[in-house]
Design a protein around this motif. Structure first.
Motif, PDB file in Angstrom:
ATOM      1  N   LEU A  54      -5.521   6.038  -0.881  1.00 44.85           N
ATOM      2  CA  LEU A  54      -5.104   4.634  -0.854  1.00 44.85           C
ATOM      3  C   LEU A  54      -5.657   3.963   0.390  1.00 44.85           C
ATOM      4  CD1 LEU A  54      -1.320   5.123  -1.764  1.00 44.85           C
ATOM      5  CD2 LEU A  54      -3.154   4.420  -3.320  1.00 44.85           C
ATOM      6  N   LEU A  55      -6.330   2.832   0.201  1.00 40.82           N
ATOM      7  CA  LEU A  55      -6.962   2.142   1.324  1.00 40.82           C
ATOM      8  C   LEU A  55      -6.618   0.662   1.322  1.00 40.82           C
ATOM      9  CD1 LEU A  55     -10.594   3.596   0.996  1.00 40.82           C
ATOM     10  CD2 LEU A  55      -8.784   4.427   2.500  1.00 40.82           C
ATOM     11  N   LEU A  56      -6.367   0.144   2.509  1.00 37.41           N
ATOM     12  CA  LEU A  56      -6.255  -1.296   2.742  1.00 37.41           C
ATOM     13  C   LEU A  56      -7.348  -1.627   3.754  1.00 37.41           C
ATOM     14  CD1 LEU A  56      -4.842  -4.086   2.689  1.00 37.41           C
ATOM     15  CD2 LEU A  56      -3.236  -3.194   4.397  1.00 37.41           C
ATOM     16  N   GLU A  57      -8.345  -2.424   3.325  1.00 39.96           N
ATOM     17  CA  GLU A  57      -9.518  -2.641   4.174  1.00 39.96           C
ATOM     18  C   GLU A  57     -10.007  -4.080   4.082  1.00 39.96           C
ATOM     19  OE1 GLU A  57     -11.027  -0.487   6.213  1.00 39.96           O
ATOM     20  OE2 GLU A  57      -9.815   1.253   5.675  1.00 39.96           O
ATOM     21  N   LEU A  90       0.835  -1.201   0.000  1.00 35.02           N
ATOM     22  CA  LEU A  90       0.000   0.000   0.000  1.00 35.02           C
ATOM     23  C   LEU A  90       0.871   1.254   0.000  1.00 35.02           C
ATOM     24  CD1 LEU A  90      -3.072   0.969   0.394  1.00 35.02           C
ATOM     25  CD2 LEU A  90      -2.415   1.289   2.771  1.00 35.02           C
ATOM     26  N   TRP A  91       1.838   1.289   0.914  1.00 34.59           N
ATOM     27  CA  TRP A  91       2.666   2.485   1.061  1.00 34.59           C
ATOM     28  C   TRP A  91       3.636   2.677  -0.096  1.00 34.59           C
ATOM     29  CZ3 TRP A  91       2.648   6.691   4.142  1.00 34.59           C
ATOM     30  CH2 TRP A  91       1.718   6.691   5.175  1.00 34.59           C
ATOM     31  N   SER A  92       3.927   1.615  -0.844  1.00 35.69           N
ATOM     32  CA  SER A  92       4.807   1.758  -2.001  1.00 35.69           C
ATOM     33  C   SER A  92       4.171   2.631  -3.082  1.00 35.69           C
ATOM     34  CB  SER A  92       5.156   0.377  -2.586  1.00 35.69           C
ATOM     35  OG  SER A  92       4.024  -0.199  -3.224  1.00 35.69           O
ATOM     36  N   GLN A  93       2.836   2.823  -3.005  1.00 33.45           N
ATOM     37  CA  GLN A  93       2.130   3.637  -3.984  1.00 33.45           C
ATOM     38  C   GLN A  93       1.980   5.098  -3.547  1.00 33.45           C
ATOM     39  OE1 GLN A  93      -1.461   1.535  -5.727  1.00 33.45           O
ATOM     40  NE2 GLN A  93      -1.023   0.136  -4.048  1.00 33.45           N
ATOM     41  N   ALA A  94       2.325   5.394  -2.295  1.00 33.68           N
ATOM     42  CA  ALA A  94       2.184   6.764  -1.786  1.00 33.68           C
ATOM     43  C   ALA A  94       3.147   7.691  -2.514  1.00 33.68           C
ATOM     44  CB  ALA A  94       2.441   6.794  -0.287  1.00 33.68           C
ATOM     45  N   SER A  95       2.674   8.867  -2.879  1.00 37.55           N
ATOM     46  CA  SER A  95       3.515   9.816  -3.613  1.00 37.55           C
ATOM     47  C   SER A  95       3.120  11.243  -3.260  1.00 37.55           C
ATOM     48  CB  SER A  95       3.382   9.588  -5.127  1.00 37.55           C
ATOM     49  OG  SER A  95       2.036   9.781  -5.538  1.00 37.55           O
ATOM     50  N   GLY A  96       3.981  12.181  -3.624  1.00 36.55           N
ATOM     51  CA  GLY A  96       3.700  13.591  -3.390  1.00 36.55           C
ATOM     52  C   GLY A  96       4.413  14.128  -2.163  1.00 36.55           C
ATOM     53  N   ILE A 102      -7.251  -0.643  -2.336  1.00 40.06           N
ATOM     54  CA  ILE A 102      -8.059   0.256  -3.176  1.00 40.06           C
ATOM     55  C   ILE A 102      -7.287   1.537  -3.451  1.00 40.06           C
ATOM     56  CG2 ILE A 102     -10.235   1.539  -3.330  1.00 40.06           C
ATOM     57  CD1 ILE A 102     -11.321  -0.493  -1.176  1.00 40.06           C
ATOM     58  N   ARG A 103      -7.316   1.982  -4.712  1.00 35.37           N
ATOM     59  CA  ARG A 103      -6.694   3.261  -5.086  1.00 35.37           C
ATOM     60  C   ARG A 103      -7.748   4.093  -5.800  1.00 35.37           C
ATOM     61  NH1 ARG A 103      -3.180   4.886  -9.833  1.00 35.37           N
ATOM     62  NH2 ARG A 103      -1.964   6.667  -9.086  1.00 35.37           N
ATOM     63  N   ASN A 149     -11.504   7.956 -10.780  1.00 34.37           N
ATOM     64  CA  ASN A 149     -11.258   6.535 -11.043  1.00 34.37           C
ATOM     65  C   ASN A 149     -11.040   5.795  -9.740  1.00 34.37           C
ATOM     66  OD1 ASN A 149      -9.586   7.956 -13.611  1.00 34.37           O
ATOM     67  ND2 ASN A 149     -10.952   6.283 -14.168  1.00 34.37           N
ATOM     68  N   VAL A 150     -11.517   4.565  -9.671  1.00 37.03           N
ATOM     69  CA  VAL A 150     -11.306   3.701  -8.510  1.00 37.03           C
ATOM     70  C   VAL A 150     -10.767   2.367  -9.003  1.00 37.03           C
ATOM     71  CG1 VAL A 150     -12.365   2.530  -6.538  1.00 37.03           C
ATOM     72  CG2 VAL A 150     -13.174   4.806  -7.212  1.00 37.03           C
ATOM     73  N   TYR A 151      -9.633   1.942  -8.442  1.00 34.67           N
ATOM     74  CA  TYR A 151      -9.003   0.690  -8.840  1.00 34.67           C
ATOM     75  C   TYR A 151      -8.860  -0.224  -7.628  1.00 34.67           C
ATOM     76  CZ  TYR A 151      -7.338   3.865 -12.541  1.00 34.67           C
ATOM     77  OH  TYR A 151      -7.261   4.805 -13.534  1.00 34.67           O
ATOM     78  N   THR A 152      -8.974  -1.523  -7.864  1.00 35.07           N
ATOM     79  CA  THR A 152      -8.615  -2.492  -6.824  1.00 35.07           C
ATOM     80  C   THR A 152      -7.404  -3.272  -7.313  1.00 35.07           C
ATOM     81  OG1 THR A 152     -10.207  -4.082  -7.718  1.00 35.07           O
ATOM     82  CG2 THR A 152     -10.925  -2.762  -5.860  1.00 35.07           C
ATOM     83  N   ASP A 153      -6.454  -3.463  -6.435  1.00 31.22           N
ATOM     84  CA  ASP A 153      -5.244  -4.189  -6.789  1.00 31.22           C
ATOM     85  C   ASP A 153      -5.597  -5.640  -7.133  1.00 31.22           C
ATOM     86  OD1 ASP A 153      -2.744  -5.840  -6.237  1.00 31.22           O
ATOM     87  OD2 ASP A 153      -1.959  -3.809  -5.987  1.00 31.22           O
ATOM     88  N   PRO A 154      -5.024  -6.176  -8.223  1.00 29.98           N
ATOM     89  CA  PRO A 154      -5.314  -7.571  -8.599  1.00 29.98           C
ATOM     90  C   PRO A 154      -4.945  -8.571  -7.505  1.00 29.98           C
ATOM     91  CG  PRO A 154      -4.174  -6.423 -10.388  1.00 29.98           C
ATOM     92  CD  PRO A 154      -4.143  -5.514  -9.199  1.00 29.98           C
ATOM     93  N   ALA A 155      -4.039  -8.173  -6.629  1.00 29.60           N
ATOM     94  CA  ALA A 155      -3.638  -9.074  -5.542  1.00 29.60           C
ATOM     95  C   ALA A 155      -4.658  -9.101  -4.407  1.00 29.60           C
ATOM     96  CB  ALA A 155      -2.279  -8.650  -4.995  1.00 29.60           C
ATOM     97  N   SER A 156      -5.682  -8.253  -4.483  1.00 31.30           N
ATOM     98  CA  SER A 156      -6.706  -8.222  -3.433  1.00 31.30           C
ATOM     99  C   SER A 156      -7.416  -9.568  -3.347  1.00 31.30           C
ATOM    100  CB  SER A 156      -7.738  -7.131  -3.730  1.00 31.30           C
ATOM    101  OG  SER A 156      -7.160  -5.849  -3.674  1.00 31.30           O
ATOM    102  N   SER A 157      -7.807  -9.926  -2.125  1.00 28.31           N
ATOM    103  CA  SER A 157      -8.561 -11.164  -1.923  1.00 28.31           C
ATOM    104  C   SER A 157     -10.049 -10.832  -1.793  1.00 28.31           C
ATOM    105  CB  SER A 157      -8.072 -11.876  -0.667  1.00 28.31           C
ATOM    106  OG  SER A 157      -8.380 -11.111   0.485  1.00 28.31           O
ATOM    107  N   ASP A 158     -10.827 -11.836  -1.542  1.00 24.41           N
ATOM    108  CA  ASP A 158     -12.278 -11.651  -1.399  1.00 24.41           C
ATOM    109  C   ASP A 158     -12.602 -10.720  -0.234  1.00 24.41           C
ATOM    110  OD1 ASP A 158     -15.110 -12.186  -1.733  1.00 24.41           O
ATOM    111  OD2 ASP A 158     -14.956 -13.539  -0.016  1.00 24.41           O
ATOM    112  N   MET A 159     -11.853 -10.831   0.854  1.00 24.56           N
ATOM    113  CA  MET A 159     -12.194 -10.083   2.060  1.00 24.56           C
ATOM    114  C   MET A 159     -11.196  -8.998   2.438  1.00 24.56           C
ATOM    115  SD  MET A 159     -14.008 -12.865   4.585  1.00 24.56           S
ATOM    116  CE  MET A 159     -12.751 -14.129   4.527  1.00 24.56           C
ATOM    117  N   ILE A 160     -10.078  -8.912   1.749  1.00 19.56           N
ATOM    118  CA  ILE A 160      -9.100  -7.843   2.006  1.00 19.56           C
ATOM    119  C   ILE A 160      -8.799  -7.135   0.691  1.00 19.56           C
ATOM    120  CG2 ILE A 160      -6.801  -7.237   2.835  1.00 19.56           C
ATOM    121  CD1 ILE A 160      -6.917  -9.568   4.720  1.00 19.56           C
ATOM    122  N   LYS A 161      -9.094  -5.852   0.638  1.00 20.15           N
ATOM    123  CA  LYS A 161      -8.981  -5.087  -0.598  1.00 20.15           C
ATOM    124  C   LYS A 161      -7.924  -3.984  -0.479  1.00 20.15           C
ATOM    125  CE  LYS A 161     -12.580  -7.136  -2.540  1.00 20.15           C
ATOM    126  NZ  LYS A 161     -12.356  -8.150  -3.578  1.00 20.15           N
TER     127      LYS A 161
END
Length: 206
Positions: free
Chosen positions: A142-145, A39-45, A202-203, A188-200
């Protein structure tokens, strides 16, 4: 709400704060730490807001060179984060604040980031709209939920057990956070392909 709900949940997190890292230790090592790093590898700015900084579990993943602000609504969780900040010499501004009413101007942050936060926000869509508001145009949230399962049996069990989990831990296990993000006016809303059914992962782009 509201205020009563927030106060109740705040008290639960205050109570759990001294043992919070230990309670999640096994899951943290097996799964969550890897996901936090991704998740944090995508943080920028230049200016990043971490919502729900908790005990400072994400400190190890903070990017170099950015100004980082971390908030939490639990004063006892913040005390743990402050100790960790001092011990590890982490450059972060910490403040007590509720995500449902952020004390920041519109368009303040390049990246807004949260991990396992919206399970415990009484009005999650209100909180997500606040993240949208303080995010700069072209910036990202960026969300990990963890979310409600799409499996019918798991869906049933999670809804059945949710009142007990909320009462003991202050967190909901049946939130539909991806749908709540999609209901906000993000471009735009994206979900990482590595997301599972219950852990997402989200960008969302403003």
């Amino acid at each position: 709400m509201a205020a009563a709900d927030s106060e109740q949940i705040r008290r639960r997190y205050d109570r759990l704060a001294p043992w919070f890292d230990s309670l999640e230790g096994i899951l943290e090592g097996l799964l969550f730490r890897r996901l936090r790093k991704k998740l944090w590898s995508q943080a920028s700015g230049g200016h990043i807001l971490e919502v729900g900084v908790g005990t400072g579990k994400n400190f190890a993943f903070y990017p170099d060179g950015a100004r980082i602000t971390g908030i939490d609504f639990s004063p006892k969780m913040l005390e743990q984060a402050q100790r960790k900040r001092q011990r590890k010499q982490i450059a972060v501004d910490l403040a007590q604040m509720d995500v449902q009413a952020l004390d920041y101007a519109d368009n303040s942050f390049d990246t807004v980031i949260a991990s396992f936060v919206f399970c415990s926000v009484p009005k999650p869509r209100r909180g997500l709209k606040e993240l949208y508001r303080v995010c700069k145009p072209g910036g990202q949230v960026l969300l990990l939920e963890h979310v409600l399962s799409s499996n019918r049996f798991m869906d049933f069990m999670m809804n059945l057990l949710n009142p007990l989990v909320v009462k003991t831990l202050g967190a909901n296990i049946n939130r539909e956070t991806l749908k709540n993000v999609q209901a906000c006016p993000f471009r735009n809303v994206y979900t990482d392909p590595a997301s599972s059914d219950m852990i997402k992962l989200i960008r969302a782009i403003k």
